[in-house]
Design a protein around this motif. Structure first.
Motif, PDB file in Angstrom:
ATOM      1  N   ARG A  96      24.531  18.926   7.573  1.00 48.49           N
ATOM      2  CA  ARG A  96      24.474  19.502   8.916  1.00 48.49           C
ATOM      3  C   ARG A  96      23.789  18.521   9.864  1.00 48.49           C
ATOM      4  N   ILE A  97      24.215  18.528  11.124  1.00 48.90           N
ATOM      5  CA  ILE A  97      23.765  17.545  12.109  1.00 48.90           C
ATOM      6  C   ILE A  97      22.961  18.212  13.216  1.00 48.90           C
ATOM      7  N   CYS A  98      21.916  17.527  13.646  1.00 51.10           N
ATOM      8  CA  CYS A  98      21.266  17.833  14.924  1.00 51.10           C
ATOM      9  C   CYS A  98      21.179  16.517  15.688  1.00 51.10           C
ATOM     10  N   PHE A  99      21.753  16.475  16.873  1.00 59.23           N
ATOM     11  CA  PHE A  99      21.815  15.251  17.675  1.00 59.23           C
ATOM     12  C   PHE A  99      21.071  15.499  18.984  1.00 59.23           C
ATOM     13  N   ALA A 100      19.972  14.776  19.176  1.00 60.05           N
ATOM     14  CA  ALA A 100      19.175  14.923  20.396  1.00 60.05           C
ATOM     15  C   ALA A 100      18.985  13.560  21.041  1.00 60.05           C
ATOM     16  N   VAL A 101      18.842  13.554  22.349  1.00 57.46           N
ATOM     17  CA  VAL A 101      18.627  12.305  23.076  1.00 57.46           C
ATOM     18  C   VAL A 101      17.306  12.377  23.824  1.00 57.46           C
ATOM     19  N   ILE A 102      16.699  11.205  24.019  1.00 57.34           N
ATOM     20  CA  ILE A 102      15.510  11.092  24.855  1.00 57.34           C
ATOM     21  C   ILE A 102      15.981  10.542  26.192  1.00 57.34           C
ATOM     22  N   ARG A 103      15.856  11.351  27.193  1.00 51.08           N
ATOM     23  CA  ARG A 103      16.431  11.035  28.502  1.00 51.08           C
ATOM     24  C   ARG A 103      15.576  10.004  29.239  1.00 51.08           C
ATOM     25  N   LYS A 104      16.241   9.045  29.861  1.00 51.77           N
ATOM     26  CA  LYS A 104      15.531   8.076  30.685  1.00 51.77           C
ATOM     27  C   LYS A 104      15.832   8.340  32.159  1.00 51.77           C
ATOM     28  N   GLY A 105      14.943   7.870  33.008  1.00 44.82           N
ATOM     29  CA  GLY A 105      15.154   8.016  34.441  1.00 44.82           C
ATOM     30  C   GLY A 105      14.711   9.349  35.004  1.00 44.82           C
ATOM     31  N   HIS A 106      14.063  10.195  34.184  1.00 44.52           N
ATOM     32  CA  HIS A 106      13.598  11.473  34.727  1.00 44.52           C
ATOM     33  C   HIS A 106      12.265  11.263  35.450  1.00 44.52           C
ATOM     34  N   LYS A 107      11.859  12.239  36.247  1.00 39.04           N
ATOM     35  CA  LYS A 107      10.667  12.083  37.080  1.00 39.04           C
ATOM     36  C   LYS A 107       9.628  13.168  36.821  1.00 39.04           C
ATOM     37  N   VAL A 108       9.616  13.704  35.606  1.00 38.71           N
ATOM     38  CA  VAL A 108       8.655  14.753  35.266  1.00 38.71           C
ATOM     39  C   VAL A 108       7.323  14.122  34.862  1.00 38.71           C
ATOM     40  N   HIS A 109       6.239  14.569  35.487  1.00 40.11           N
ATOM     41  CA  HIS A 109       4.889  14.150  35.127  1.00 40.11           C
ATOM     42  C   HIS A 109       4.060  15.399  34.880  1.00 40.11           C
ATOM     43  N   LEU A 110       3.272  15.383  33.823  1.00 40.62           N
ATOM     44  CA  LEU A 110       2.456  16.540  33.464  1.00 40.62           C
ATOM     45  C   LEU A 110       0.980  16.184  33.554  1.00 40.62           C
ATOM     46  N   VAL A 122       3.858  20.936  24.914  1.00 42.70           N
ATOM     47  CA  VAL A 122       5.290  21.064  25.171  1.00 42.70           C
ATOM     48  C   VAL A 122       5.492  21.903  26.424  1.00 42.70           C
ATOM     49  N   VAL A 123       6.386  21.455  27.285  1.00 45.40           N
ATOM     50  CA  VAL A 123       6.755  22.229  28.468  1.00 45.40           C
ATOM     51  C   VAL A 123       8.257  22.473  28.409  1.00 45.40           C
ATOM     52  N   ASP A 124       8.634  23.739  28.241  1.00 48.04           N
ATOM     53  CA  ASP A 124      10.053  24.095  28.224  1.00 48.04           C
ATOM     54  C   ASP A 124      10.333  25.281  29.147  1.00 48.04           C
ATOM     55  N   HIS A 125       9.429  25.505  30.092  1.00 46.94           N
ATOM     56  CA  HIS A 125       9.614  26.594  31.054  1.00 46.94           C
ATOM     57  C   HIS A 125      10.801  26.284  31.968  1.00 46.94           C
ATOM     58  N   PRO A 126      11.596  27.294  32.324  1.00 50.78           N
ATOM     59  CA  PRO A 126      12.771  27.057  33.182  1.00 50.78           C
ATOM     60  C   PRO A 126      12.461  26.361  34.504  1.00 50.78           C
ATOM     61  N   ASP A 127      11.231  26.491  34.999  1.00 59.87           N
ATOM     62  CA  ASP A 127      10.879  25.820  36.248  1.00 59.87           C
ATOM     63  C   ASP A 127      10.830  24.300  36.097  1.00 59.87           C
ATOM     64  N   PHE A 128      10.707  23.811  34.851  1.00 60.86           N
ATOM     65  CA  PHE A 128      10.560  22.375  34.616  1.00 60.86           C
ATOM     66  C   PHE A 128      11.704  21.791  33.792  1.00 60.86           C
ATOM     67  N   THR A 129      12.688  22.598  33.438  1.00 63.53           N
ATOM     68  CA  THR A 129      13.802  22.117  32.626  1.00 63.53           C
ATOM     69  C   THR A 129      15.119  22.444  33.313  1.00 63.53           C
ATOM     70  N   ASP A 130      16.198  21.889  32.787  1.00 64.35           N
ATOM     71  CA  ASP A 130      17.523  22.112  33.351  1.00 64.35           C
ATOM     72  C   ASP A 130      18.148  23.362  32.748  1.00 64.35           C
ATOM     73  N   ALA A 131      18.636  24.234  33.593  1.00 61.34           N
ATOM     74  CA  ALA A 131      19.198  25.497  33.125  1.00 61.34           C
ATOM     75  C   ALA A 131      20.441  25.290  32.264  1.00 61.34           C
ATOM     76  N   GLU A 132      21.183  24.205  32.494  1.00 61.39           N
ATOM     77  CA  GLU A 132      22.438  23.985  31.781  1.00 61.39           C
ATOM     78  C   GLU A 132      22.260  23.159  30.513  1.00 61.39           C
ATOM     79  N   LEU A 133      21.030  22.708  30.226  1.00 62.14           N
ATOM     80  CA  LEU A 133      20.779  21.878  29.056  1.00 62.14           C
ATOM     81  C   LEU A 133      19.682  22.498  28.203  1.00 62.14           C
ATOM     82  N   VAL A 134      19.747  22.258  26.896  1.00 61.33           N
ATOM     83  CA  VAL A 134      18.658  22.637  26.006  1.00 61.33           C
ATOM     84  C   VAL A 134      17.699  21.454  25.969  1.00 61.33           C
TER      85      VAL A 134
END
Length: 204
Positions: A96-110, A122-134
């Protein structure tokens, strides 16, 4: 190769350059098949789970990575197992596969007030993440080279493009996200020369 993550199989290949230059891995299927065959020879079986972390993907490249790189990995497994489809492979208890990417060029600072967040935050609140992506933001390291109140930590942004491990269907929306968050944090601590993950701040 082993249960302690101390033995590895390495492969590299040349990417097209010049007018044919691309950031998409062009020989992923071939490299995946070579590595999986070596694993099979060493253990007498294919791995049960394959977690693929792909670094340096922009938001505009994600669909192409999903269509080409994820598909290349799926094709390699189908060829090795003799499965005619993903459902056929999963039904026969294939890898079984799980394929995840580490996104570059984002502007999130915590920030935690005037300090960096603690490693493992970990921050996964909808206010800080994309609604169309996991996706989620994970503080995996401690800043070194500046005082803690200088906010020197960079926060990687992870996006799960495809998952079969935590869910029976290749649909990551229903996946228990906390499991992959813990796994990604654990994988950040496999660097053999340091007892913790860290980033060095370089003054320009």
């Amino acid at each position: 190769m082993d249960q302690y993550f101390t033995q590895y199989i390495g492969r590299f290949t040349r990417q097209p350059h010049g007018s044919n230059q691309t950031e998409i891995l062009t020989n992923l299927k071939g490299m995946a098949m070579e590595i999986l065959k070596e694993f099979q020879q060493a253990h007498g079986r294919l791995p049960k789970f394959i977690v693929f972390l792909r670094d340096g993907v922009t938001e505009g490249q994600m669909l192409e990575v999903l269509q080409k790189e994820v598909q290349a990995l799926i094709d390699a497994l189908c060829e090795l197992t003799g499965a005619r489809s993903v459902k056929d492979r999963l039904r026969s208890n294939g890898p079984r596969i799980c394929f995840a990417v580490i996104r570059k060029g984002h502007k999130v600072h915590l920030y935690n007030g005037d300090k960096n967040p603690e490693p493992g935050t970990v921050v996964d609140h909808p206010d800080f993440t994309d609604a169309e992506l996991v996706n989620f933001n994970l503080v995996s390291h401690t800043g070194i080279g500046r005082p803690e109140n200088q906010k020197s930590v960079k926060v990687p942004s992870y996006v799960v493009l495809y998952d079969e491990i935590w869910h029976d269907r290749p649909d990551p929306i229903a996946m228990p996200l906390e499991q992959i968050q813990k796994m990604c944090f654990a994988l950040c601590h496999l660097y053999g020369y340091a007892p913790r993950t860290h980033v060095y701040w370089v003054n320009n």
